[in-house]
Structures are given as structure tokens and as C-alpha cells.
Design an enzyme around this catalytic site. Structure first.
Site, PDB file in Angstrom:
ATOM      1  N   ASP A   1       0.846  -1.189   0.000  1.00  0.00           N
ATOM      2  CA  ASP A   1       0.000   0.000   0.000  1.00  0.00           C
ATOM      3  C   ASP A   1       0.882   1.240   0.000  1.00  0.00           C
ATOM      4  O   ASP A   1       1.794   1.358   0.820  1.00  0.00           O
ATOM      5  CB  ASP A   1      -0.923   0.003   1.226  1.00  0.00           C
ATOM      6  CG  ASP A   1      -2.079   0.978   1.051  1.00  0.00           C
ATOM      7  OD1 ASP A   1      -2.369   1.378  -0.104  1.00  0.00           O
ATOM      8  OD2 ASP A   1      -2.686   1.357   2.056  1.00  0.00           O
TER       9      ASP A   1
ATOM     10  N   HIS B   1      -3.744  13.914   0.915  1.00  0.00           N
ATOM     11  CA  HIS B   1      -3.951  12.993   2.030  1.00  0.00           C
ATOM     12  C   HIS B   1      -2.738  12.992   2.963  1.00  0.00           C
ATOM     13  O   HIS B   1      -2.884  13.055   4.189  1.00  0.00           O
ATOM     14  CB  HIS B   1      -4.211  11.580   1.508  1.00  0.00           C
ATOM     15  CG  HIS B   1      -4.247  10.537   2.585  1.00  0.00           C
ATOM     16  ND1 HIS B   1      -5.272  10.448   3.497  1.00  0.00           N
ATOM     17  CD2 HIS B   1      -3.357   9.559   2.923  1.00  0.00           C
ATOM     18  CE1 HIS B   1      -5.023   9.454   4.341  1.00  0.00           C
ATOM     19  NE2 HIS B   1      -3.873   8.901   4.012  1.00  0.00           N
TER      20      HIS B   1
ATOM     21  N   ARG C   1       1.087  14.702  13.287  1.00  0.00           N
ATOM     22  CA  ARG C   1       2.348  15.343  13.684  1.00  0.00           C
ATOM     23  C   ARG C   1       2.200  16.862  13.640  1.00  0.00           C
ATOM     24  O   ARG C   1       2.893  17.548  12.873  1.00  0.00           O
ATOM     25  CB  ARG C   1       3.485  14.898  12.743  1.00  0.00           C
ATOM     26  CG  ARG C   1       3.834  13.414  12.814  1.00  0.00           C
ATOM     27  CD  ARG C   1       4.929  13.039  11.818  1.00  0.00           C
ATOM     28  NE  ARG C   1       4.513  13.281  10.440  1.00  0.00           N
ATOM     29  CZ  ARG C   1       3.761  12.435   9.721  1.00  0.00           C
ATOM     30  NH1 ARG C   1       3.383  11.290  10.231  1.00  0.00           N
ATOM     31  NH2 ARG C   1       3.416  12.740   8.480  1.00  0.00           N
TER      32      ARG C   1
ATOM     33  N   GLU D   1     -10.506   3.746   3.993  1.00  0.00           N
ATOM     34  CA  GLU D   1      -9.623   4.526   3.124  1.00  0.00           C
ATOM     35  C   GLU D   1      -9.990   4.199   1.693  1.00  0.00           C
ATOM     36  O   GLU D   1      -9.915   3.034   1.275  1.00  0.00           O
ATOM     37  CB  GLU D   1      -8.145   4.214   3.402  1.00  0.00           C
ATOM     38  CG  GLU D   1      -7.684   4.704   4.762  1.00  0.00           C
ATOM     39  CD  GLU D   1      -6.166   4.685   4.938  1.00  0.00           C
ATOM     40  OE1 GLU D   1      -5.487   3.922   4.222  1.00  0.00           O
ATOM     41  OE2 GLU D   1      -5.676   5.432   5.812  1.00  0.00           O
TER      42      GLU D   1
ATOM     43  N   GLU E   1      -9.279   3.866  -1.974  1.00  0.00           N
ATOM     44  CA  GLU E   1      -8.036   3.725  -2.722  1.00  0.00           C
ATOM     45  C   GLU E   1      -8.291   3.059  -4.072  1.00  0.00           C
ATOM     46  O   GLU E   1      -9.330   2.436  -4.294  1.00  0.00           O
ATOM     47  CB  GLU E   1      -7.030   2.865  -1.930  1.00  0.00           C
ATOM     48  CG  GLU E   1      -6.792   3.379  -0.510  1.00  0.00           C
ATOM     49  CD  GLU E   1      -5.506   2.836   0.104  1.00  0.00           C
ATOM     50  OE1 GLU E   1      -4.719   2.174  -0.622  1.00  0.00           O
ATOM     51  OE2 GLU E   1      -5.311   3.074   1.305  1.00  0.00           O
TER      52      GLU E   1
ATOM     53  N   ASP F   1      -8.929   0.216   2.348  1.00  0.00           N
ATOM     54  CA  ASP F   1      -7.920  -0.158   3.337  1.00  0.00           C
ATOM     55  C   ASP F   1      -8.455   0.217   4.719  1.00  0.00           C
ATOM     56  O   ASP F   1      -8.097   1.243   5.291  1.00  0.00           O
ATOM     57  CB  ASP F   1      -6.613   0.587   3.016  1.00  0.00           C
ATOM     58  CG  ASP F   1      -5.526   0.306   4.027  1.00  0.00           C
ATOM     59  OD1 ASP F   1      -5.559  -0.760   4.665  1.00  0.00           O
ATOM     60  OD2 ASP F   1      -4.629   1.173   4.191  1.00  0.00           O
TER      61      ASP F   1
ATOM     62  N   ARG G   1      -7.627   3.647  13.724  1.00  0.00           N
ATOM     63  CA  ARG G   1      -6.725   4.800  13.903  1.00  0.00           C
ATOM     64  C   ARG G   1      -6.055   4.836  15.275  1.00  0.00           C
ATOM     65  O   ARG G   1      -4.934   5.337  15.398  1.00  0.00           O
ATOM     66  CB  ARG G   1      -7.503   6.097  13.688  1.00  0.00           C
ATOM     67  CG  ARG G   1      -8.117   6.248  12.325  1.00  0.00           C
ATOM     68  CD  ARG G   1      -7.080   6.156  11.221  1.00  0.00           C
ATOM     69  NE  ARG G   1      -7.701   6.363   9.914  1.00  0.00           N
ATOM     70  CZ  ARG G   1      -7.054   6.161   8.767  1.00  0.00           C
ATOM     71  NH1 ARG G   1      -5.788   5.746   8.773  1.00  0.00           N
ATOM     72  NH2 ARG G   1      -7.666   6.350   7.621  1.00  0.00           N
TER      73      ARG G   1
ATOM     74  N   GLN H   1      -3.326   2.292  15.125  1.00  0.00           N
ATOM     75  CA  GLN H   1      -2.315   2.792  14.190  1.00  0.00           C
ATOM     76  C   GLN H   1      -1.439   3.874  14.827  1.00  0.00           C
ATOM     77  O   GLN H   1      -0.213   3.827  14.739  1.00  0.00           O
ATOM     78  CB  GLN H   1      -3.025   3.350  12.958  1.00  0.00           C
ATOM     79  CG  GLN H   1      -2.091   3.881  11.877  1.00  0.00           C
ATOM     80  CD  GLN H   1      -2.861   4.573  10.737  1.00  0.00           C
ATOM     81  OE1 GLN H   1      -4.089   4.568  10.701  1.00  0.00           O
ATOM     82  NE2 GLN H   1      -2.122   5.157   9.813  1.00  0.00           N
TER      83      GLN H   1
ATOM     84  N   TYR I   1       2.598   2.790  15.085  1.00  0.00           N
ATOM     85  CA  TYR I   1       3.249   2.971  13.788  1.00  0.00           C
ATOM     86  C   TYR I   1       4.652   3.551  13.861  1.00  0.00           C
ATOM     87  O   TYR I   1       5.396   3.486  12.887  1.00  0.00           O
ATOM     88  CB  TYR I   1       2.362   3.794  12.849  1.00  0.00           C
ATOM     89  CG  TYR I   1       2.544   5.302  12.921  1.00  0.00           C
ATOM     90  CD1 TYR I   1       3.135   5.995  11.853  1.00  0.00           C
ATOM     91  CD2 TYR I   1       2.130   6.030  14.027  1.00  0.00           C
ATOM     92  CE1 TYR I   1       3.293   7.363  11.904  1.00  0.00           C
ATOM     93  CE2 TYR I   1       2.283   7.385  14.082  1.00  0.00           C
ATOM     94  CZ  TYR I   1       2.865   8.055  13.015  1.00  0.00           C
ATOM     95  OH  TYR I   1       3.018   9.411  13.076  1.00  0.00           O
TER      96      TYR I   1
ATOM     97  N   LYS J   1      -4.063  -2.030  10.372  1.00  0.00           N
ATOM     98  CA  LYS J   1      -4.441  -2.136   8.970  1.00  0.00           C
ATOM     99  C   LYS J   1      -4.682  -3.585   8.539  1.00  0.00           C
ATOM    100  O   LYS J   1      -5.350  -3.830   7.542  1.00  0.00           O
ATOM    101  CB  LYS J   1      -3.302  -1.593   8.084  1.00  0.00           C
ATOM    102  CG  LYS J   1      -2.927  -0.155   8.350  1.00  0.00           C
ATOM    103  CD  LYS J   1      -3.868   0.773   7.617  1.00  0.00           C
ATOM    104  CE  LYS J   1      -3.320   2.191   7.633  1.00  0.00           C
ATOM    105  NZ  LYS J   1      -4.171   3.074   6.813  1.00  0.00           N
TER     106      LYS J   1
ATOM    107  N   THR K   1      -8.453  -5.915   4.272  1.00  0.00           N
ATOM    108  CA  THR K   1      -8.398  -4.955   3.174  1.00  0.00           C
ATOM    109  C   THR K   1      -9.343  -5.482   2.110  1.00  0.00           C
ATOM    110  O   THR K   1      -9.200  -6.630   1.676  1.00  0.00           O
ATOM    111  CB  THR K   1      -6.965  -4.847   2.597  1.00  0.00           C
ATOM    112  OG1 THR K   1      -6.067  -4.528   3.660  1.00  0.00           O
ATOM    113  CG2 THR K   1      -6.881  -3.776   1.523  1.00  0.00           C
TER     114      THR K   1
ATOM    115  N   THR L   1      -4.766   6.292   0.308  1.00  0.00           N
ATOM    116  CA  THR L   1      -6.015   7.056   0.338  1.00  0.00           C
ATOM    117  C   THR L   1      -6.001   8.170  -0.690  1.00  0.00           C
ATOM    118  O   THR L   1      -5.033   8.922  -0.791  1.00  0.00           O
ATOM    119  CB  THR L   1      -6.207   7.678   1.736  1.00  0.00           C
ATOM    120  OG1 THR L   1      -6.070   6.653   2.697  1.00  0.00           O
ATOM    121  CG2 THR L   1      -7.570   8.336   1.851  1.00  0.00           C
TER     122      THR L   1
ATOM    123  N   GLU M   1      -9.714  12.218   8.022  1.00  0.00           N
ATOM    124  CA  GLU M   1      -9.642  13.570   7.479  1.00  0.00           C
ATOM    125  C   GLU M   1     -10.991  14.289   7.596  1.00  0.00           C
ATOM    126  O   GLU M   1     -11.057  15.443   8.004  1.00  0.00           O
ATOM    127  CB  GLU M   1      -9.220  13.511   6.006  1.00  0.00           C
ATOM    128  CG  GLU M   1      -7.809  12.990   5.819  1.00  0.00           C
ATOM    129  CD  GLU M   1      -7.556  12.506   4.398  1.00  0.00           C
ATOM    130  OE1 GLU M   1      -7.863  11.321   4.123  1.00  0.00           O
ATOM    131  OE2 GLU M   1      -7.088  13.301   3.578  1.00  0.00           O
TER     132      GLU M   1
HETATM  133 CA    CA Z   1      -3.933   2.987   3.005  1.00  0.00          CA
END
Ligand code: CA
Length: 395
Positions: free
Chosen positions: A111, A118, A127, A185, A187, A216, A220, A223, A227, A236, A240, A328, A342
Site C-alpha cells: 500500500d 492525504h 504530527r 480509506e 483507494e 484499506d 486509527r 495505528q 506505527y 491495517k 483490506t 487514500t 480527514e
Molecule cells: Ca492505506
């Protein structure tokens, strides 16, 4: 013109002809099929070739672009010339009477993260206070290797995953339980047909057979905690989803567009000035039937051809039936963002739905459906079908 009766406005006309894998009552074993209108043409019965009686298109796709072209021409002839009708028509089955399966074997799944909007949206949420784009983003298509065994076909239930939900308080244990931030997500997926090594950008149409839609699903809270520093893991890998119909690149010639202008010079293996593979695909995301976003794929910064070159530049071969996804797809405005992360600003700004309810993330019972269309070679629009899934409570 085809002799097959097509529903008005079908996106599955003679200019599309996507491939899939199905089971049907009275037919032994898995079959490869071509969708035309609301019917499926059984390729095993019409060709008599064993390669079309397997549980994945890989057995056919591995033969390469010459075989793909020949089969497409043959099917087009069968479905357009009246003289073939008597022989071919008995092998057309209503799509509602077949059970569609994951169309490819997915020996590998990658992915990417190729939508700049995005990446910047996520950077701002995860961040804050730093540059939303990581320093490598403009130099390589960022991606990670996912979990092929949990790539499944549209309609597969989305069981809410459990996991570590974040950092522990005061030296205790991390909170554990069903995710509180289940997300989708939107995609676009790319299916490798002919295997190869160290593929160039120009090799793309000789090795990639076609395109599908991918959701996907993402947790969150899992994640965000897990991550750093190695990337997505259990947030994730629980599921999928992919759409059942793989639309050949041959059907997308009219959808080709130039990608956005590149902001930095690229290494030679990523340059695509000659013949770029941007694609004008219009995605639509529905939550419980209501359209909540229309992500435009055409503005995606990194193309699938660049991604294929990147994922094989180290010598790792691309295999028949493997899947790589765009990441995404998000456009410039909020109405074009491809995830609830988002759309709800990571839960801070709930999304208001038509029935008066609100969502930050997905609730049990919610159904997310992603569909897409593209300009067809005969004018009008062709359909990429849809990928859908309904959330079930944690087990
Ligand atoms: Ca993804």
C-alpha cells in the site's frame, strides 16, 4: 455495438469488459468471467481452456499482455458479432446469480501513500507543528508491505478489530479492546499480471493488467500507537477489501492524464516525462447509502507506473496476481477527502449525515461503499464497480 441487452447507463458496456472470478450453481469449480451489463460471461465454458477454471485470474494473467489482448479481442468479437450469439449466449449468467470471489491470488500486497493532499492532511493530524510532508515524500513513493492473507473481496464483513488503543496512563498497561476509531480509506488498486524484475516506468502496461477499487480499513487508535517507527501493523492488517472486477488498462486509454507537475527533480528510475500514467478516475464514497465524499484520483502525485518501478528497483520481483494500492485518495477540498480521519479531523469535527446523526468514526452496522467511473474509449463512462463492507461488532 453488442447484441447483449444492456441496462441504460451501465458502466459495463463493450468498452469495459473487466475480469473476475465466480462460482455459480451447476458449474463445477471456480470460473473466470467477463462482466457485460448485468451478465457474466463464463470464460471457461466459452474457451474450454483450463486456465479459466481456477480460483484466481493469476493463472491467465501470467501469460502476459499478448494473451490479454487476444482474449479481449476475442470476447469483443463474440459479444458484437451476431453470428457468435447462439453459441455464446448460453454462457451468460445474471451477475446476481453468481458468487464473486477475490479475483487474484495476492502473493504480495503493498500500500502506497501517493495522494499529496492525504499525506498533508494526515501529517497535520498526527504530527502537528511539523512539516506535514515527511522529507522523503517528494523523492519516493512511500509505501509499506501489507498482509496479503487478509485482502478479501467486496462484501466481506468488517469485524471490528481489538488491540492496544494507545499509551498507558501513569506507568500502567496500555488500554486494550475494540477499536474506537474504525475508518475506511478510499483507494485504487493495481493488479500485476506478468511477473518481472527491476521494472521501469515504461514497463508498466506490459506487466500491470488492470485496476480495481480498494478499501484499506484502518483502526486509527491502534495505528497511532503502533506505527512509530516501522509503520502500519495491526491497525491495517485485519482486512483490506477489493472490488471483484479488474478493469483492464486497455479499457482506460481515454482516462489517461498527466499527473501534477513534479516539485523536485526525480531519480532517473522514477522519471515519467514521456508517457505518464495519471488516471482520471472519479471515486465516490457512500456511508449507509449517503454520498460523503467524491475523491478525484487524477490529481494523485505518484503514478502506479512510478510505484511499480519503485517497488522493484531493489531487485524484488513483481509476481502474477499481486496487488498494490495507491493509498487514500484525497482531493483539494473537504468534499473530496477519502477517510473519516480527514473528514472528522481525527474525531474533533464530527461529520453530520442526512439523517441527523453524526460520525467521527464508523459504528457497528455502518456500510461503506466505494465506487468509481472513468471516461470510456467509446465516450460515456465506464464503471470500476464497487467495494463495500459492513461493520460487525468485535468478537
Ligand atoms: Ca492505506
Amino acid at each position: 455495438m453488442t447484441w447483449v441487452e444492456l441496462p441504460e447507463g451501465t458502466g459495463f458496456g463493450i468498452d469495459n469488459l473487466p475480469l473476475g472470478v465466480f462460482l455459480a450453481r451447476g458449474r463445477v469449480g471456480f470460473r473466470h468471467g467477463v462482466r457485460i451489463g448485468d451478465l457474466v460471461l463464463d470464460l471457461f465454458e466459452t474457451t474450454g481452456e483450463r486456465v479459466h477454471q481456477t480460483g484466481a485470474l493469476d493463472s491467465f494473467l501470467i501469460a502476459g499482455p499478448g494473451a490479454w489482448r487476444d482474449r479481449r479481442e476475442q470476447v469483443t468479437e463474440w459479444l458484437t458479432e451476431e453470428r457468435h450469439r447462439a453459441r455464446v449466449e448460453p454462457h451468460l449468467i445474471p451477475v446476481d446469480d453468481v458468487q464473486l470471489h477475490r479475483p487474484i491470488g495476492v502473493p504480495n500486497y503493498v500500500d502506497f501513500y501517493s495522494s499529496r493532499q492525504h499525506a498533508e492532511n494526515v501529517g497535520r493530524l498526527f504530527r502537528p507543528g511539523t512539516d506535514p510532508l515527511p522529507p522523503n515524500w517528494l523523492h519516493l513513493p512511500i509505501g509499506y508491505h501489507g498482509r496479503p492473507g487478509t485482502v478479501d473481496v467486496s462484501g466481506t464483513p468488517v469485524v471490528r478489530p481489538c488491540g492496544q488503543l494507545g499509551a498507558p496512563d501513569d506507568g500502567g498497561l496500555p488500554p486494550f479492546g475494540p477499536t474506537r476509531k474504525l475508518d475506511f480509506e478510499a483507494e485504487v488498486g493495481f493488479v500485476v499480471g506478468a511477473p518481472g524484475e527491476r521494472l521501469t516506468v515504461a514497463d508498466f502496461p506490459e506487466h500491470v493488467f488492470g485496476v480495481c477499487l480498494v478499501n484499506d480499513w484502518s483502526a486509527r487508535d491502534l495505528q497511532a500507537w503502533e506505527y512509530v517507527p516501522l509503520g502500519p501493523m495491526l491497525g491495517k492488517s485485519f482486512l483490506t477489501s477489493m472490488s471483484p472486477w479488474v478493469v483492464p488498462l486497455a479499457a482506460l486509454e481515454a482516462a489517461r492524464v498527466a499527473p501534477p507537475e513534479r516539485e523536485t527533480e526525480l531519480l532517473p528510475y522514477l522519471r515519467d516525462d514521456g508517457d505518464p500514467w495519471g488516471l482520471d478516475l472519479a471515486l465516490e464514497v457512500r456511508l449507509n447509502g449517503e454520498v460523503i465524499s467524491r475523491p478525484p484520483f487524477r490529481g494523485t502525485y505518484w503514478t502506479a507506473a512510478q510505484q511499480l518501478a519503485h517497488l522493484t528497483v531493489n531487485g524484488a520481483p513483481a509476481l502474477a496476481g499481486e496487488l498494490f494500492a495507491s493509498g487514500t485518495v484525497s482531493g483539494a477540498t473537504r468534499a473530496e477527502w477519502g477517510s473519516l480521519l480527514e473528514l472528522s479531523a481525527n474525531g474533533a469535527e464530527p461529520l453530520r449525515l442526512g439523517d441527523g446523526s453524526t460520525r467521527t468514526f464508523l459504528e457497528d452496522g455502518d456500510t461503506v461503499t466505494i465506487s468509481a467511473t472513468a471516461p470510456g474509449v467509446n465516450g460515456g463512462r465506464i464503471s470500476l464497480g464497487e467495494v463495500t463492507g459492513t461493520v460487525q461488532p468485535a468478537r
